[in-house]
Design a protein around this motif. Structure first.
Motif, PDB file in Angstrom:
ATOM      1  N   UNK A 220      -7.511   6.069  -2.020  1.00  0.00           N
ATOM      2  CA  UNK A 220      -6.791   6.199  -3.126  1.00  0.00           C
ATOM      3  C   UNK A 220      -5.432   5.391  -3.011  1.00  0.00           C
ATOM      4  N   UNK A 221      -4.903   5.354  -1.620  1.00  0.00           N
ATOM      5  CA  UNK A 221      -3.912   4.376  -1.465  1.00  0.00           C
ATOM      6  C   UNK A 221      -4.038   2.942  -1.888  1.00  0.00           C
ATOM      7  N   UNK A 222      -5.390   2.532  -1.779  1.00  0.00           N
ATOM      8  CA  UNK A 222      -5.929   1.264  -2.303  1.00  0.00           C
ATOM      9  C   UNK A 222      -5.611   1.152  -3.813  1.00  0.00           C
ATOM     10  N   UNK A 223      -6.174   1.870  -4.300  1.00  0.00           N
ATOM     11  CA  UNK A 223      -6.354   2.054  -5.745  1.00  0.00           C
ATOM     12  C   UNK A 223      -5.058   2.091  -6.593  1.00  0.00           C
ATOM     13  N   UNK A 224      -4.081   2.535  -5.649  1.00  0.00           N
ATOM     14  CA  UNK A 224      -2.838   2.696  -6.328  1.00  0.00           C
ATOM     15  C   UNK A 224      -2.013   1.400  -5.926  1.00  0.00           C
ATOM     16  N   UNK A 225      -1.884   0.930  -4.868  1.00  0.00           N
ATOM     17  CA  UNK A 225      -1.219  -0.156  -4.208  1.00  0.00           C
ATOM     18  C   UNK A 225      -1.608  -1.705  -4.694  1.00  0.00           C
ATOM     19  N   UNK A 226      -3.030  -1.920  -4.390  1.00  0.00           N
ATOM     20  CA  UNK A 226      -3.663  -3.091  -4.699  1.00  0.00           C
ATOM     21  C   UNK A 226      -3.243  -3.836  -6.148  1.00  0.00           C
ATOM     22  N   UNK A 227      -3.475  -3.033  -7.184  1.00  0.00           N
ATOM     23  CA  UNK A 227      -2.889  -3.763  -8.159  1.00  0.00           C
ATOM     24  C   UNK A 227      -1.782  -4.217  -8.381  1.00  0.00           C
ATOM     25  N   UNK A 228      -0.622  -3.557  -7.635  1.00  0.00           N
ATOM     26  CA  UNK A 228       0.517  -4.354  -7.964  1.00  0.00           C
ATOM     27  C   UNK A 228       0.713  -5.494  -6.829  1.00  0.00           C
ATOM     28  N   UNK A 229       0.002  -5.527  -5.807  1.00  0.00           N
ATOM     29  CA  UNK A 229       0.194  -6.636  -4.891  1.00  0.00           C
ATOM     30  C   UNK A 229      -0.529  -7.769  -5.609  1.00  0.00           C
ATOM     31  N   UNK A 230      -1.912  -7.322  -6.232  1.00  0.00           N
ATOM     32  CA  UNK A 230      -2.543  -8.531  -6.830  1.00  0.00           C
ATOM     33  C   UNK A 230      -1.603  -9.293  -8.053  1.00  0.00           C
ATOM     34  N   UNK A 231      -0.891  -8.581  -8.663  1.00  0.00           N
ATOM     35  CA  UNK A 231       0.006  -9.058  -9.711  1.00  0.00           C
ATOM     36  C   UNK A 231       1.328  -9.769  -9.076  1.00  0.00           C
ATOM     37  N   UNK A 232       1.555  -9.785  -7.927  1.00  0.00           N
ATOM     38  CA  UNK A 232       2.595 -10.414  -7.211  1.00  0.00           C
ATOM     39  C   UNK A 232       3.875  -9.568  -6.987  1.00  0.00           C
ATOM     40  N   UNK A 233       3.845  -8.367  -7.070  1.00  0.00           N
ATOM     41  CA  UNK A 233       4.949  -7.382  -6.804  1.00  0.00           C
ATOM     42  C   UNK A 233       4.986  -7.442  -5.437  1.00  0.00           C
ATOM     43  N   UNK A 234       6.419  -7.261  -4.808  1.00  0.00           N
ATOM     44  CA  UNK A 234       6.516  -7.112  -3.369  1.00  0.00           C
ATOM     45  C   UNK A 234       6.538  -5.495  -3.213  1.00  0.00           C
ATOM     46  N   UNK A 235       6.142  -4.996  -2.061  1.00  0.00           N
ATOM     47  CA  UNK A 235       5.970  -3.616  -1.850  1.00  0.00           C
ATOM     48  C   UNK A 235       6.538  -3.481  -0.567  1.00  0.00           C
ATOM     49  N   UNK A 236       7.689  -2.733  -0.421  1.00  0.00           N
ATOM     50  CA  UNK A 236       8.245  -2.427   0.816  1.00  0.00           C
ATOM     51  C   UNK A 236       7.952  -1.088   1.199  1.00  0.00           C
ATOM     52  N   UNK A 237       7.589  -1.092   2.551  1.00  0.00           N
ATOM     53  CA  UNK A 237       7.387   0.260   3.268  1.00  0.00           C
ATOM     54  C   UNK A 237       8.575   0.855   4.142  1.00  0.00           C
ATOM     55  N   UNK A 238       9.266   1.927   3.700  1.00  0.00           N
ATOM     56  CA  UNK A 238      10.340   2.489   4.543  1.00  0.00           C
ATOM     57  C   UNK A 238       9.843   3.575   5.287  1.00  0.00           C
ATOM     58  N   UNK A 239      10.000   3.386   6.543  1.00  0.00           N
ATOM     59  CA  UNK A 239       9.595   4.628   7.587  1.00  0.00           C
ATOM     60  C   UNK A 239      10.867   5.379   7.980  1.00  0.00           C
ATOM     61  N   UNK A 240      10.889   6.608   7.794  1.00  0.00           N
ATOM     62  CA  UNK A 240      11.832   7.378   8.180  1.00  0.00           C
ATOM     63  C   UNK A 240      11.650   8.742   8.568  1.00  0.00           C
ATOM     64  N   UNK A 241      12.552   9.406   9.255  1.00  0.00           N
ATOM     65  CA  UNK A 241      12.340  10.796   9.735  1.00  0.00           C
ATOM     66  C   UNK A 241      13.078  11.914   8.862  1.00  0.00           C
TER      67      UNK A 241
END
Length: 131
Positions: free
Chosen positions: A110-131
């Motif tokens: 599910x994660x790959x299906x959502x995120x990969x298309x954006x990465x393949x189109x050249x979008x930058x994806x940030x991961x914000x880790x917080x508590x």
């Protein structure tokens, strides 16, 4: 584009909820916090870039980039952080305990299906880790 990992720390593992652009994708499991030590700790809270990566072991997956004093921090399937993770992040469908979950492969796909298309189109994806 933002992935947000909202963490909760426990003595034997770290549990989280992963959101993409404000919508929950899945839960996550990680090792407990142990001062960012290689292979035995989750990574520090902060903002990281993620990229698509291939390896023979995990096939296509996500890699968390520029983690201080760490490398090869991946999103990959696992259901028990202590037994299956060395500092990486595992998506799971449901949390079952501290650092434990079930149906990780389903959540990972599910994660790959959502995120990969954006990465393949050249979008930058940030991961914000917080508590």
């Amino acid at each position: 584009m933002k992935l947000v990992l909202q963490r909760q720390y426990f003595s034997s593992g770290t549990n989280g909820i992963l959101f993409f652009n404000g919508k929950e994708i899945c839960k996550t499991i990680e090792l407990f916090w142990k001062d960012n030590q290689r292979r035995i700790s989750c990574i520090p809270e902060g903002i990281y870039k993620v990229r698509k990566r291939f390896s023979p072991k995990f096939k296509w997956h996500l890699e968390v980039m520029n983690v201080k004093n760490r490398d090869y921090i991946l999103f990959h399937p696992a259901n028990d952080a202590l037994k299956e993770l060395n500092g990486c992040i595992a998506p799971v469908s449901e949390l079952t305990g501290e650092g434990k979950g079930i149906r990780s492969r389903i959540a990972f796909e599910r994660l790959k299906e959502i995120v990969f298309p954006y990465l393949e189109k050249g979008f930058v994806i940030e991961l914000i880790i917080k508590s």
